[in-house]
Motif scaffolding. Structure first.
Motif, mmCIF file in Angstrom:
data_model
loop_
_atom_site.group_PDB
_atom_site.id
_atom_site.type_symbol
_atom_site.label_atom_id
_atom_site.label_comp_id
_atom_site.label_asym_id
_atom_site.label_seq_id
_atom_site.Cartn_x
_atom_site.Cartn_y
_atom_site.Cartn_z
ATOM 1 N N TYR A 37 0.753 -2.338 -2.008
ATOM 2 C CA TYR A 37 0.663 -0.668 -1.579
ATOM 3 C C TYR A 37 -0.632 -0.725 -0.879
ATOM 4 C CZ TYR A 37 4.163 0.227 -5.003
ATOM 5 O OH TYR A 37 5.349 0.095 -5.747
ATOM 6 N N ASN A 38 -0.823 0.094 -0.125
ATOM 7 C CA ASN A 38 -1.841 0.467 0.722
ATOM 8 C C ASN A 38 -3.126 0.760 -0.349
ATOM 9 O OD1 ASN A 38 -0.706 0.719 3.328
ATOM 10 N ND2 ASN A 38 0.080 2.902 2.588
ATOM 11 N N GLN A 92 -5.594 2.806 -0.917
ATOM 12 C CA GLN A 92 -5.540 4.018 -1.463
ATOM 13 C C GLN A 92 -4.661 4.252 -2.643
ATOM 14 O OE1 GLN A 92 -4.934 3.401 1.717
ATOM 15 N NE2 GLN A 92 -3.682 4.986 2.742
ATOM 16 N N ASP A 93 -3.261 3.879 -2.638
ATOM 17 C CA ASP A 93 -2.312 3.905 -3.614
ATOM 18 C C ASP A 93 -2.248 2.867 -4.612
ATOM 19 O OD1 ASP A 93 -1.190 6.135 -2.294
ATOM 20 O OD2 ASP A 93 -0.010 5.246 -0.983
ATOM 21 N N GLN A 94 -3.014 1.781 -4.452
ATOM 22 C CA GLN A 94 -3.035 0.656 -5.536
ATOM 23 C C GLN A 94 -3.479 1.132 -6.784
ATOM 24 O OE1 GLN A 94 -5.343 -2.773 -4.088
ATOM 25 N NE2 GLN A 94 -4.100 -2.857 -2.336
ATOM 26 N N LYS A 123 3.511 0.533 0.916
ATOM 27 C CA LYS A 123 3.034 0.581 2.373
ATOM 28 C C LYS A 123 4.016 0.201 3.347
ATOM 29 C CE LYS A 123 0.671 -3.932 2.223
ATOM 30 N NZ LYS A 123 -0.645 -4.417 2.085
#
Length: 526
Positions: free
Chosen positions: A384-385, A387-389, A512
């Motif tokens: 994931y990006n 910011q999404d982790q 992502k």
């Protein structure tokens, strides 16, 4: 609460549950007392808002929440009282026309996990096919690696670039005589013959010299990453600023030291280790298939139809996707349709093996440690990006079923390792070709594909007629991974009146997406 069993057939169960209005109202009253001190209202001191006003302002939401909790608790009580182990999340339906103040009637339907017979795991015999890494394979790998590490030295001034040389260019790309975004650059290194750039670009640079200027005519591929350029003809005005010739790296201790290693021997050890890891993976794949074949032959018990249907749908969806990319999609799908019954048997076998591995693991205290689970979560979060982790980690922590799905493949591998330890294993030295042929022979049966959570292979198909090569390649898949994890009680579905929360999937951050190729970078750097 009143419960009436309405279905008890095979692994299917159904109940009608009546929740008394007084029970729901008691929850409402308790919730009002809980929230009242937190309510602020003009004219009243904090915590002094009368209960009747709290009910008037928030009664509908509180009643919905009370109904939801009553339904969830009732479903859990049905499961506990009847000692049920749900195969999948129970279906819960609230009777139509329900209104607050009435008894709530819900219908609960589910399939239960079967009572798996005592697993027969004694007397398993396996053959471990081992392959010695030939020294010439290491030499070949070193040669290939050295080619990748080759350097380029400046060519003589009038040297004409040829395949294998490196040309440094400045360029301006145009479509319909208009420069396009991302199509201009300076100092781009192009290795002629590498195939890294769009078709025709490198070929037209063969024969150029330092200082040459040339217009290249190319056509962007139909599947080019930038949709506005895909399939369009273009020109690239290039200026050659340098031509370089390759200098092969000498494979010696200095070569290894430039890579940060002590010696060439250390580099050889690294390559040997990589080969051994790959070969060990093939050996394990073959052994695991043979192990699962023996387990499947020794056990036969009923499995939940819905689990089989879900597994089949996973298989079928993947196969239809692959068929859609064949040269003749319609013919491929027609052939696929003729094999539907075999795929259903495959799905059933995979579910049965998953349940069997789960039972073996539970009986023998096989567990995935918290440390192992944390490592799994962190590895999965990397897709994931940034910011999404953290959102993904929270999602796994808050959703037991998602966590079980992530844990399942590792749990299954640990059960397989346990069975390997118990089995009688003999070793036989073979060549890599012989090992791969043995694996291919296992796949030379009716096809099946990867399940929802697996990332490995095994031959788990009925040994019937020989399928097409593509199908044979897909014919190795794991038991249904979610079935291989010890079942946990799922939360009941929310009743209609309380279905206000977003679905779990909505809480999961999107993976992502790979960035579209920029023109003319790499495969389109020109």
């Amino acid at each position: 609460m009143k419960t009436v069993e309405t279905l008890n057939e095979g692994l299917k169960r159904a109940y009608t549950v009546t929740i008394a209005a007084t029970e729901i109202e008691a929850r409402v009253e308790a919730e009002i007392k809980t929230v009242a001190p937190q309510i602020k209202m003009p004219g009243f001191r904090p915590g002094k808002v009368p209960a009747n006003l709290v009910r008037k302002m928030h009664g509908e939401a509180i009643a919905a929440e009370a109904l939801q909790k009553s339904v969830q608790d009732s479903v859990q009580k049905v499961l506990a009282d009847n000692k049920l182990r749900p195969a999948i999340q129970p279906s819960v339906e609230l009777s139509e026309g329900y209104a607050h103040g009435q008894d709530a009637e819900i219908k609960v339907a589910l399939e239960v996990l079967p009572d798996v017979p005592a697993p027969a795991i004694e007397g398993i015999t396996l053959e471990r096919l081992t392959v010695e890494v030939p020294s010439e394979k290491i030499d070949e790998q070193l040669q290939n690696f050295a080619k990748q590490m080759k350097k380029f030295d400046d060519a003589p001034a009038k040297h004409k670039a040829k395949t294998g040389d490196q040309v440094i260019v400045d360029f301006v790309g145009k479509v319909d005589d208009v420069a396009f975004d991302g199509g201009t650059g300076e100092g781009m290194a192009v290795e002629l013959g590498s195939g890294n750039l769009i078709p025709g670009f490198e070929d037209q640079l063969v024969g150029v010299k330092i200082g040459d200027e040339k217009v290249l005519n190319v056509t962007f591929p139909e599947d080019y990453g930038a949709a506005e350029l895909a399939g369009k003809p273009a020109t690239f005005e290039v200026k050659v600023t340098a031509v370089k010739v390759p200098v092969e790296a000498a494979i010696d201790d200095d070569f290894a030291k430039n890579l940060g290693l002590e010696s060439l021997e250390k580099l050889r050890e690294i390559f040997k280790g990589q080969f051994e890891q790959e070969l060990n993976g093939l050996t394990r794949t073959h052994m695991k298939r043979k192990l699962l074949d023996q387990l499947a032959d020794r056990h036969d018990f009923a499995v939940p139809p819905t689990m089989v249907e879900m597994e089949f749908n996973q298989i079928w969806q993947q196969l239809e996707h692959e068929a859609g990319h064949e040269a003749d999609p319609e013919a491929a799908k027609a052939e696929l349709e003729s094999d539907r019954d075999d795929y259903l048997k495959i799905a059933e076998r995979r579910v049965r093996l998953g349940l069997l591995l789960s039972e073996i693991g539970q009986q023998n205290n096989v567990e995935v440690s918290q440390q192992e689970m944390s490592r799994l979560v962190m590895q999965a979060a990397q897709q994931y990006n940034p910011q999404d982790q953290q959102r993904f980690i929270q999602y796994i922590q808050q959703d037991p079923m998602a966590a079980a799905q992530l844990r399942a493949p590792l749990y299954e591998d640990k059960v397989v390792d346990f069975l390997f330890d118990k089995a009688s294993i003999s070793d036989r030295a073979v060549t890599r070709d012989e090992l791969e042929a043995a694996i291919e022979a296992d796949s030379d049966v009716k096809p099946h594909v990867h399940g929802p959570n697996c990332g490995h292979d095994h031959g788990d198909a009925p040994k019937a007629k020989k399928p097409a090569a593509k199908k044979a390649a897909a014919a190795a898949a794991e038991p249904a991974a979610e079935a291989a994890e010890p079942a946990k009680k799922p939360a009941a579905k929310k009743a209609k009146a309380a279905d206000a929360e977003p679905a779990a999937d909505a809480e999961k951050p999107a993976a992502k997406k790979p960035a579209a190729k920029k023109a003319p970078a790499k495969k389109a750097d020109a």
